[in-house]
Design a protein around this motif. Structure first.
Motif, PDB file in Angstrom:
ATOM      1  N   PRO A 407       0.797  -1.225   0.000  1.00  0.00           N
ATOM      2  CA  PRO A 407       0.000   0.000   0.000  1.00  0.00           C
ATOM      3  C   PRO A 407       0.832   1.278   0.000  1.00  0.00           C
ATOM      4  CG  PRO A 407      -0.073  -1.063   2.151  1.00  0.00           C
ATOM      5  CD  PRO A 407       0.574  -2.032   1.212  1.00  0.00           C
ATOM      6  N   MET A 408       2.063   1.194   0.489  1.00  0.00           N
ATOM      7  CA  MET A 408       2.915   2.376   0.548  1.00  0.00           C
ATOM      8  C   MET A 408       3.181   2.959  -0.841  1.00  0.00           C
ATOM      9  SD  MET A 408       3.614   2.938   3.755  1.00  0.00           S
ATOM     10  CE  MET A 408       5.067   3.990   3.667  1.00  0.00           C
ATOM     11  N   ASN A 409       3.077   2.145  -1.875  1.00  0.00           N
ATOM     12  CA  ASN A 409       3.336   2.612  -3.235  1.00  0.00           C
ATOM     13  C   ASN A 409       2.204   3.453  -3.805  1.00  0.00           C
ATOM     14  OD1 ASN A 409       5.821   1.197  -3.422  1.00  0.00           O
ATOM     15  ND2 ASN A 409       4.735  -0.694  -3.912  1.00  0.00           N
ATOM     16  N   PHE A 410       1.057   3.477  -3.126  1.00  0.00           N
ATOM     17  CA  PHE A 410      -0.121   4.098  -3.717  1.00  0.00           C
ATOM     18  C   PHE A 410      -0.681   5.264  -2.921  1.00  0.00           C
ATOM     19  CE2 PHE A 410       0.198  -0.255  -5.154  1.00  0.00           C
ATOM     20  CZ  PHE A 410      -0.024  -0.139  -6.526  1.00  0.00           C
ATOM     21  N   ILE A 411      -0.377   5.334  -1.654  1.00  0.00           N
ATOM     22  CA  ILE A 411      -0.923   6.402  -0.808  1.00  0.00           C
ATOM     23  C   ILE A 411      -0.426   7.759  -1.303  1.00  0.00           C
ATOM     24  CG2 ILE A 411      -0.999   7.361   1.530  1.00  0.00           C
ATOM     25  CD1 ILE A 411      -0.470   4.420   2.490  1.00  0.00           C
ATOM     26  N   GLY A 412      -1.351   8.622  -1.652  1.00  0.00           N
ATOM     27  CA  GLY A 412      -1.003   9.948  -2.145  1.00  0.00           C
ATOM     28  C   GLY A 412      -0.607  10.000  -3.598  1.00  0.00           C
ATOM     29  N   ALA A 413      -0.647   8.873  -4.303  1.00  0.00           N
ATOM     30  CA  ALA A 413      -0.246   8.846  -5.706  1.00  0.00           C
ATOM     31  C   ALA A 413      -1.320   9.481  -6.590  1.00  0.00           C
ATOM     32  CB  ALA A 413       0.019   7.410  -6.155  1.00  0.00           C
ATOM     33  N   LYS A 414      -0.893  10.076  -7.667  1.00  0.00           N
ATOM     34  CA  LYS A 414      -1.813  10.722  -8.597  1.00  0.00           C
ATOM     35  C   LYS A 414      -2.751   9.691  -9.208  1.00  0.00           C
ATOM     36  CE  LYS A 414      -1.903  13.738 -12.677  1.00  0.00           C
ATOM     37  NZ  LYS A 414      -1.083  14.433 -13.708  1.00  0.00           N
ATOM     38  N   GLY A 415      -4.035  10.023  -9.247  1.00  0.00           N
ATOM     39  CA  GLY A 415      -5.016   9.141  -9.840  1.00  0.00           C
ATOM     40  C   GLY A 415      -5.492   8.013  -8.944  1.00  0.00           C
ATOM     41  N   VAL A 416      -5.010   7.981  -7.692  1.00  0.00           N
ATOM     42  CA  VAL A 416      -5.406   6.937  -6.746  1.00  0.00           C
ATOM     43  C   VAL A 416      -6.217   7.572  -5.625  1.00  0.00           C
ATOM     44  CG1 VAL A 416      -4.607   5.178  -5.136  1.00  0.00           C
ATOM     45  CG2 VAL A 416      -3.371   5.553  -7.277  1.00  0.00           C
ATOM     46  N   ALA A 417      -7.348   6.945  -5.287  1.00  0.00           N
ATOM     47  CA  ALA A 417      -8.203   7.456  -4.213  1.00  0.00           C
ATOM     48  C   ALA A 417      -8.008   6.594  -2.973  1.00  0.00           C
ATOM     49  CB  ALA A 417      -9.665   7.433  -4.649  1.00  0.00           C
ATOM     50  N   THR A 418      -7.350   7.155  -1.983  1.00  0.00           N
ATOM     51  CA  THR A 418      -7.099   6.438  -0.725  1.00  0.00           C
ATOM     52  C   THR A 418      -8.227   6.720   0.256  1.00  0.00           C
ATOM     53  OG1 THR A 418      -4.708   6.487  -1.023  1.00  0.00           O
ATOM     54  CG2 THR A 418      -5.500   6.238   1.225  1.00  0.00           C
ATOM     55  N   ALA A 419      -8.655   5.696   0.989  1.00  0.00           N
ATOM     56  CA  ALA A 419      -9.707   5.870   1.987  1.00  0.00           C
ATOM     57  C   ALA A 419      -9.344   6.994   2.951  1.00  0.00           C
ATOM     58  CB  ALA A 419      -9.905   4.563   2.752  1.00  0.00           C
ATOM     59  N   LYS A 420     -10.338   7.733   3.374  1.00  0.00           N
ATOM     60  CA  LYS A 420     -10.092   8.868   4.277  1.00  0.00           C
ATOM     61  C   LYS A 420      -9.840   8.400   5.705  1.00  0.00           C
ATOM     62  CE  LYS A 420     -12.004  13.232   5.973  1.00  0.00           C
ATOM     63  NZ  LYS A 420     -13.135  14.205   5.906  1.00  0.00           N
ATOM     64  N   TYR A 421     -10.543   7.355   6.134  1.00  0.00           N
ATOM     65  CA  TYR A 421     -10.518   6.961   7.544  1.00  0.00           C
ATOM     66  C   TYR A 421      -9.810   5.614   7.720  1.00  0.00           C
ATOM     67  CZ  TYR A 421     -14.017  10.621   8.026  1.00  0.00           C
ATOM     68  OH  TYR A 421     -14.669  11.818   7.995  1.00  0.00           O
ATOM     69  N   TRP A 422      -8.970   5.561   8.767  1.00  0.00           N
ATOM     70  CA  TRP A 422      -8.173   4.364   9.024  1.00  0.00           C
ATOM     71  C   TRP A 422      -8.129   4.057  10.518  1.00  0.00           C
ATOM     72  CZ3 TRP A 422      -5.222   1.564   5.307  1.00  0.00           C
ATOM     73  CH2 TRP A 422      -5.329   2.070   4.003  1.00  0.00           C
ATOM     74  N   ARG A 423      -8.232   2.774  10.830  1.00  0.00           N
ATOM     75  CA  ARG A 423      -8.031   2.302  12.199  1.00  0.00           C
ATOM     76  C   ARG A 423      -7.034   1.145  12.129  1.00  0.00           C
ATOM     77  NH1 ARG A 423     -10.037  -1.228  16.388  1.00  0.00           N
ATOM     78  NH2 ARG A 423     -10.459  -0.093  18.330  1.00  0.00           N
ATOM     79  N   ILE A 424      -5.865   1.327  12.761  1.00  0.00           N
ATOM     80  CA  ILE A 424      -4.789   0.344  12.686  1.00  0.00           C
ATOM     81  C   ILE A 424      -4.431  -0.081  14.101  1.00  0.00           C
ATOM     82  CG2 ILE A 424      -2.435  -0.108  11.889  1.00  0.00           C
ATOM     83  CD1 ILE A 424      -2.832   2.235   9.899  1.00  0.00           C
ATOM     84  N   ARG A 425      -4.375  -1.400  14.308  1.00  0.00           N
ATOM     85  CA  ARG A 425      -4.005  -1.938  15.611  1.00  0.00           C
ATOM     86  C   ARG A 425      -2.887  -2.965  15.447  1.00  0.00           C
ATOM     87  NH1 ARG A 425      -6.376   1.856  16.765  1.00  0.00           N
ATOM     88  NH2 ARG A 425      -8.024   2.191  18.313  1.00  0.00           N
ATOM     89  N   HIS A 426      -1.853  -2.802  16.266  1.00  0.00           N
ATOM     90  CA  HIS A 426      -0.740  -3.748  16.299  1.00  0.00           C
ATOM     91  C   HIS A 426      -0.401  -3.950  17.766  1.00  0.00           C
ATOM     92  CE1 HIS A 426       3.094  -5.575  14.750  1.00  0.00           C
ATOM     93  NE2 HIS A 426       3.488  -5.251  15.972  1.00  0.00           N
ATOM     94  N   GLY A 427      -0.682  -5.137  18.297  1.00  0.00           N
ATOM     95  CA  GLY A 427      -0.495  -5.385  19.722  1.00  0.00           C
ATOM     96  C   GLY A 427       0.925  -5.119  20.183  1.00  0.00           C
ATOM     97  N   ALA A 428       1.062  -4.574  21.382  1.00  0.00           N
ATOM     98  CA  ALA A 428       2.382  -4.259  21.921  1.00  0.00           C
ATOM     99  C   ALA A 428       3.186  -5.510  22.250  1.00  0.00           C
ATOM    100  CB  ALA A 428       2.246  -3.389  23.171  1.00  0.00           C
ATOM    101  N   ALA A 429       2.555  -6.700  22.182  1.00  0.00           N
ATOM    102  CA  ALA A 429       3.281  -7.960  22.384  1.00  0.00           C
ATOM    103  C   ALA A 429       3.379  -8.765  21.089  1.00  0.00           C
ATOM    104  CB  ALA A 429       2.570  -8.795  23.453  1.00  0.00           C
ATOM    105  N   ASP A 430       3.135  -8.116  19.971  1.00  0.00           N
ATOM    106  CA  ASP A 430       3.117  -8.778  18.661  1.00  0.00           C
ATOM    107  C   ASP A 430       4.500  -8.709  18.023  1.00  0.00           C
ATOM    108  OD1 ASP A 430       2.709  -9.642  16.069  1.00  0.00           O
ATOM    109  OD2 ASP A 430       0.957  -8.370  15.704  1.00  0.00           O
ATOM    110  N   ASN A 431       5.120  -9.885  17.811  1.00  0.00           N
ATOM    111  CA  ASN A 431       6.434  -9.912  17.177  1.00  0.00           C
ATOM    112  C   ASN A 431       6.401 -10.618  15.812  1.00  0.00           C
ATOM    113  OD1 ASN A 431       6.212 -12.588  17.890  1.00  0.00           O
ATOM    114  ND2 ASN A 431       7.975 -12.604  19.268  1.00  0.00           N
ATOM    115  N   ASP A 432       5.203 -10.705  15.207  1.00  0.00           N
ATOM    116  CA  ASP A 432       5.118 -11.292  13.874  1.00  0.00           C
ATOM    117  C   ASP A 432       5.718 -10.379  12.811  1.00  0.00           C
ATOM    118  OD1 ASP A 432       3.546 -13.419  15.026  1.00  0.00           O
ATOM    119  OD2 ASP A 432       2.806 -13.755  12.978  1.00  0.00           O
TER     120      ASP A 432
END
Length: 482
Positions: A407-432
């Motif tokens: 997804p990093m290749n597309f965020i803010g790219a010309k001609g691409v519509a990125t979702a406005k709202y985001w909720r991201i969770r990564h547990g503080a004990a997650d080592n994956d």
């Protein structure tokens, strides 16, 4: 608009109409048309409340599916909407569409159904229905699928192409279906979280058009309203370097029944990958919300490290505020019920290394991600330059395909519509994967003007859907425009 939607959906009989094979093939024609007649009436109990809903199971969302078992979705609609009622703040026109995927490990994912989760409570789909959401739960192809001739049919980017086709189907039928196709909210965990990030970041990106045409996807937009991503295993082409930047100082590993100590060669690989990360991070030119640069020096120290550390501190503070006793963590500095500081190195040591280097683009081609980047005829491929250089055959996956999975290749790219709202969770004990990966994603989205709720819940390991009350509270808030 309500009248016309209800008119087009006007089969309001109490008697359930049994699902037949015609619903499974309704999309396999000149037009991808939703058949409002083919449903069964079911119910699910959530917190003592019986929620009746119509189940439109097995809707094929592509006109030329490769694997009809997976390229289909289940659509669930609260029956109250067929009775002219509102549920909470939503009605038949305004109800958001919750779009969860069931993908893990980039394996094939079947369409989801209402039911009970691993913890014994109602799953996200059941909760969504109780909150008045329309649910569109698509299945998607995955890395292990083969056709009758033995050719692989679910290698990258099949999984994200299928999700896009599902979104296009919903838009194509918006006038005859309940819910608001302009308010599609995706959700997923692990690789499913990565796909949720991809569908949110890559709206209408031209890179996917040939693949969408091949499967007969509707000629509609495929951008969405919001993305919920639990522990997203994403940014795969830089995940190895991020993992070693985080866990590189640890020589012992323990992961899903495997444990041991890194060999001398693995330590050298770790050091080499760790040295790659600062240059990549700096190439992103990320900034804080206040406009200060997020950077690292050649030793991996700098403002970005402080940025990542801040999420761990905020996580500990939330746990402390919730009454958790944190006195057993000597690497936390707590004064007057406030977490003042955190020894980042000791925090990472407490978390522990899970994977051996390279964590994702394995030199022996044994990782799920190697398998993801295979082709119709080749099961596993390397996908980073480092692993290519250090392999015996120096082979590598098509980089255009690798690009479609980040997804990093597309965020803010010309001609691409990125979702406005985001909720991201990564547990503080997650080592994956490294905490740096969702932190980078969060910063990139914020810099692009998106509204991002990113947290690292204290003590939470690699997992998802563990905070459904908060999740749907967030959904309701953004959908209502609060």
């Amino acid at each position: 608009m309500l009248f016309f939607k209800l008119l087009s959906l006007a089969f309001c009989f109490v008697v359930a109409i049994c699902l037949t094979a015609s619903n499974a093939v309704a999309a396999d024609g000149d037009k991808l048309t939703f058949d409002a007649e083919k449903f069964t009436t079911k119910s699910v109990t959530v917190d003592g409340q019986v929620v009746a809903y119509r189940a439109y199971d097995g809707i094929v969302y592509a006109a030329k599916p490769v694997d009809v078992q997976y390229q289909r979705m289940n659509l669930y609609v609260p029956t109250a909407y067929y009775e002219g009622k509102a549920l909470g703040r939503f009605n038949v026109d305004t109800a958001p569409i919750f779009m969860p995927n069931m993908v893990g490990g980039y394996m094939p994912g079947m369409p989801g159904t209402p039911g009970v989760d691993r913890r014994g409570g109602p799953n996200a789909i059941a909760v969504a229905l109780s909150k008045g959401f329309v649910v569109a739960a698509p299945g998607v192809r995955g890395r292990t699928l083969r056709d009758e001739s033995g050719r692989f049919t679910g290698k990258a980017p099949a999984c994200i192409v299928d999700l896009k086709a599902a979104v296009r189907y919903l838009r194509h039928n918006d006038k005859s279906m309940p819910g608001d196709a302009e308010k599609i909210i995706s959700n997923g965990t692990s690789a499913g979280g990565a796909l949720s990030a991809l569908i949110g970041a890559t709206g209408n990106a031209p890179d996917y058009l040939p693949y969408l045409k091949d499967i007969g996807a509707a000629e509609e937009r495929d951008d969405i309203f919001a993305s919920s991503c639990y522990c997203p295993i994403t940014n795969l082409d830089h995940a190895d370097a991020a993992y070693e930047w985080t866990f590189g100082g640890l020589s012992e590993y323990k992961f899903r029944g495997r444990s041991g100590k890194l060999s001398e060669d693995q330590v050298n690989i770790s050091d080499a990958l760790k040295r790659q990360f600062p240059a990549y991070l700096d190439s992103l030119a990320l900034k804080t919300d206040e406009g200060a640069p997020l950077s690292l020096d050649e030793n991996g120290e700098g403002s970005f490290k402080d940025y990542v550390k801040s999420f761990a501190i905020a996580s500990a503070q939330k746990a402390l505020d919730d009454g958790k006793d944190l006195s057993s963590y000597p690497w936390l500095t707590i004064e007057e019920k406030t977490v003042k500081d955190l020894d980042f190195g000791q925090f990472i040591k407490f978390m522990g290394r899970g994977k051996t280097p390279p964590a994702f683009d394995a030199l022996d081609l044994r990782s799920p991600e190697n398998n993801l980047f295979g082709t119709a005829l080749v099961d596993n491929q390397r996908f980073t330059e480092y692993s290519r250089e250090h392999s015996t055959d120096h082979s590598i996956a098509d980089q255009a395909v690798v690009r479609t999975m980040n997804p990093m290749n597309f965020i803010g790219a010309k001609g691409v519509a990125t979702a406005k709202y985001w909720r991201i969770r990564h547990g503080a004990a997650d080592n994956d994967t490294s905490l740096a990966i969702p932190a980078i994603l969060s910063a990139k989205l914020r810099n692009a003007g998106c509204v991002v709720d990113f947290k690292a819940p204290w003590g939470v390991p690699y997992s998802g859907d563990y905070d459904l009350t908060e999740l749907f509270g967030w959904f309701e808030k953004i959908a209502a425009g609060d």
